[in-house]
Design an enzyme around this catalytic site. Structure first.
Site, mmCIF file in Angstrom:
data_model
loop_
_atom_site.group_PDB
_atom_site.id
_atom_site.type_symbol
_atom_site.label_atom_id
_atom_site.label_comp_id
_atom_site.label_asym_id
_atom_site.label_seq_id
_atom_site.Cartn_x
_atom_site.Cartn_y
_atom_site.Cartn_z
ATOM 1 N N HIS A 34 54.481 86.598 1.104
ATOM 2 C CA HIS A 34 54.997 85.643 0.032
ATOM 3 C C HIS A 34 54.840 84.217 0.612
ATOM 4 O O HIS A 34 54.007 83.107 -0.013
ATOM 5 C CB HIS A 34 56.348 85.864 -0.193
ATOM 6 C CG HIS A 34 57.002 84.908 -1.355
ATOM 7 N ND1 HIS A 34 58.143 85.176 -1.915
ATOM 8 C CD2 HIS A 34 56.679 83.716 -1.833
ATOM 9 C CE1 HIS A 34 58.540 84.471 -2.633
ATOM 10 N NE2 HIS A 34 57.356 83.754 -2.689
ATOM 11 N N GLU A 40 52.745 77.224 -2.374
ATOM 12 C CA GLU A 40 53.350 77.422 -0.951
ATOM 13 C C GLU A 40 52.953 76.261 0.113
ATOM 14 O O GLU A 40 53.833 75.737 0.836
ATOM 15 C CB GLU A 40 52.819 78.723 -0.337
ATOM 16 C CG GLU A 40 53.121 79.953 -0.999
ATOM 17 C CD GLU A 40 54.807 80.062 -1.051
ATOM 18 O OE1 GLU A 40 55.415 80.089 0.042
ATOM 19 O OE2 GLU A 40 55.326 80.461 -2.154
ATOM 20 N N HIS A 59 56.379 74.258 1.088
ATOM 21 C CA HIS A 59 56.606 74.698 2.241
ATOM 22 C C HIS A 59 55.528 74.265 3.431
ATOM 23 O O HIS A 59 56.254 73.716 4.465
ATOM 24 C CB HIS A 59 56.641 76.207 2.417
ATOM 25 C CG HIS A 59 57.574 76.489 1.446
ATOM 26 N ND1 HIS A 59 58.833 76.432 1.550
ATOM 27 C CD2 HIS A 59 57.391 77.329 0.023
ATOM 28 C CE1 HIS A 59 59.537 77.206 0.295
ATOM 29 N NE2 HIS A 59 58.625 77.957 -0.133
#
Length: 201
Positions: free
Chosen positions: A17, A66, A70
């Site tokens: 993920h 992502e 992040h």
């Protein structure tokens, strides 16, 4: 949801993920995702970090998300300070953890019968020496079992495995972008029977 997004053969193994720094999101909005920087990783990315929810050209939408949310924060660490390092290191950690192999060795495999959550937790803790955070979809209307959905491993800044702490009384729904159907993942309940599905029906 996956059917609607042309995921014809969903992977029959755990995939990635993300790699998330704690308490940091959207750190550098000017640092845009550039797929050419990870071109050497694309084959592994498609295999181990697939986007099963969005059918986009090259299926890069998930990776871009992502990175934006992040990766740009993780990049404060030298070992993750480029797109190539960030995605490459996440793939490396995934291979190192080998969750698929570990669960198989512990005899925990997708099945139509239920598991005890404590048994899954104990097996993982025995194998890794740390406690991961196991997340589930709560039982649907009229059902008694939760469904295992995500297993989160925690690392120090040196990327050593460490126990994941779940603050008392927190069930911690995972970031809102991972809503499967209408349910949200949250930390599994230790007392509910647990379903580890072989095929999502």
């Amino acid at each position: 949801q996956m059917n609607a997004n042309d995921c014809h053969d969903p992977p029959m193994y755990w995939t990635i993920h993300g790699l998330w720094p704690d308490r940091a999101e959207d750190c550098n909005r000017t640092w845009h995702f550039n797929v050419t920087e990870i071109k050497d990783l694309i084959l592994d990315m498609r295999r181990y970090w697939p986007d099963v929810l969005h059918s986009s050209l090259n299926r890069t939408q998930f990776w871009k998300h992502e990175w934006d949310k992040h990766g740009t924060c993780a990049a404060t660490l030298e070992v993750l300070n480029s797109q190539k390092k960030y995605f490459g290191k996440a793939l490396e950690l995934y291979q190192h953890i080998d969750l698929n192999g570990c669960l198989l060795k512990a005899g925990i495999k997708p099945s139509s019968s239920y598991y005890k959550m404590t048994a899954i937790k104990e097996a993982l803790t025995r194998f890794y020496g740390v406690t991961p955070k196991i997340q589930c979809l709560p039982p649907e209307e009229g059902e008694k079992a939760q469904t295992i959905g995500q297993i989160e491993f925690c690392f120090t800044k040196e990327l050593q495995l460490v126990n994941c702490m779940v603050p008392e009384g927190e069930s911690n729904p995972v970031q809102a972008h991972l809503k499967l159907g209408t349910s949200e993942l949250s930390v599994c309940n230790d007392t509910l029977p647990t379903y580890y599905p072989s095929e999502v029906q």
